[in-house]
Design a protein around this motif. Structure first.
Motif, mmCIF file in Angstrom:
data_model
loop_
_atom_site.group_PDB
_atom_site.id
_atom_site.type_symbol
_atom_site.label_atom_id
_atom_site.label_comp_id
_atom_site.label_asym_id
_atom_site.label_seq_id
_atom_site.Cartn_x
_atom_site.Cartn_y
_atom_site.Cartn_z
ATOM 1 N N THR A 118 100.232 21.146 -16.551
ATOM 2 C CA THR A 118 100.967 22.219 -15.899
ATOM 3 C C THR A 118 100.638 22.168 -14.417
ATOM 4 N N ILE A 121 99.571 26.926 -10.552
ATOM 5 C CA ILE A 121 100.302 28.183 -10.620
ATOM 6 C C ILE A 121 99.904 29.035 -9.422
ATOM 7 N N ASP A 123 99.410 32.344 -7.437
ATOM 8 C CA ASP A 123 99.131 33.728 -7.828
ATOM 9 C C ASP A 123 100.261 34.662 -7.414
ATOM 10 N N ASN A 155 104.305 29.347 -19.301
ATOM 11 C CA ASN A 155 102.984 28.825 -18.918
ATOM 12 C C ASN A 155 102.234 29.825 -18.044
ATOM 13 N N ILE A 156 102.941 30.550 -17.183
ATOM 14 C CA ILE A 156 102.295 31.611 -16.384
ATOM 15 C C ILE A 156 101.733 32.664 -17.330
ATOM 16 N N LYS A 158 100.734 32.245 -20.380
ATOM 17 C CA LYS A 158 99.532 31.704 -21.037
ATOM 18 C C LYS A 158 98.333 31.746 -20.105
ATOM 19 N N ALA A 159 98.555 31.297 -18.875
ATOM 20 C CA ALA A 159 97.443 31.209 -17.923
ATOM 21 C C ALA A 159 96.872 32.588 -17.586
ATOM 22 N N TYR A 160 97.723 33.595 -17.477
ATOM 23 C CA TYR A 160 97.266 34.934 -17.089
ATOM 24 C C TYR A 160 97.132 35.872 -18.289
ATOM 25 N N ARG A 161 97.297 35.315 -19.504
ATOM 26 C CA ARG A 161 97.195 36.095 -20.736
ATOM 27 C C ARG A 161 98.096 37.325 -20.679
#
Length: 185
Positions: A118, A121, A123, A155-156, A158-161
């Motif tokens: 990925t 990302i 912020d 994917n954002i 997933k990364a930031y839950r």
């Protein structure tokens, strides 16, 4: 225990004798080929196969014409093997003798392969995506607003839950709310 009863037809049928049936068939214009004693009907098929195998030159000409047509259409070696009923070595030899170039078939890909990694990302972009989500936008709409792919938006998440809304989740939430009784005043 139940007893099964046979089903009988209303009109009993009399068995016809074979000789009478044959005479009746011939009288109506039917033709019966008589197989000599000691032979079978399968032997006649074998004689036609032998006649075809006797002329291998004509067979090779027909296969060559078929090979030319299939190569022109872009058929690969595997398809040629199936159509011509020849092995790879014979097909390649026949093609080389007559100056044909066989293209090797490749699988058709409708889109480029995705990379497993990925991207970085940002912020700020993630914050905008979460803000739009809290306003009620779906992942597809967020992707359009931020010029991202839907996969990037997921994917954002997933990364930031963070869980983004999808149209299916919105529809089920609306269906559930319509089943509830209205609050009393």
């Amino acid at each position: 225990m139940t007893k099964k009863k046979g089903v009988f037809s209303a009109t009993p049928s009399e068995p016809l004798k074979i000789a009478e049936a044959v005479e009746q068939y011939v009288a109506q214009g039917g033709v019966i080929n008589v197989v000599p004693e000691g032979e079978s009907g399968e032997m006649a098929c074998e004689t036609t196969k032998i006649a075809q195998e006797m002329d291998p030159e004509a067979q090779m000409k027909a296969k060559l014409e078929q090979l030319k047509g299939l190569v022109a259409k872009g058929a690969g070696v595997s398809a040629l093997q199936y159509s011509l009923r020849m092995n790879r070595k014979e097909i390649k030899r026949l093609a080389n003798e007559h100056g044909l170039k066989i293209l090797y078939s490749r699988p058709v890909r409708s889109r480029p392969a995705r990379s497993r990694e990925t991207g970085v990302i940002d912020d700020t972009v993630a914050g905008h995506a979460m803000h739009y989500s809290s306003l009620g936008y779906t992942a597809q709409e967020i992707a359009q607003l931020l010029d991202l792919s839907v996969r990037d938006v997921w994917n954002i998440g997933k990364a930031y839950r963070f869980e983004f809304k999808s149209p299916a989740k919105i529809d089920t939430a609306a269906d559930l709310s319509s089943d509830l009784p209205e609050p009393e005043k």
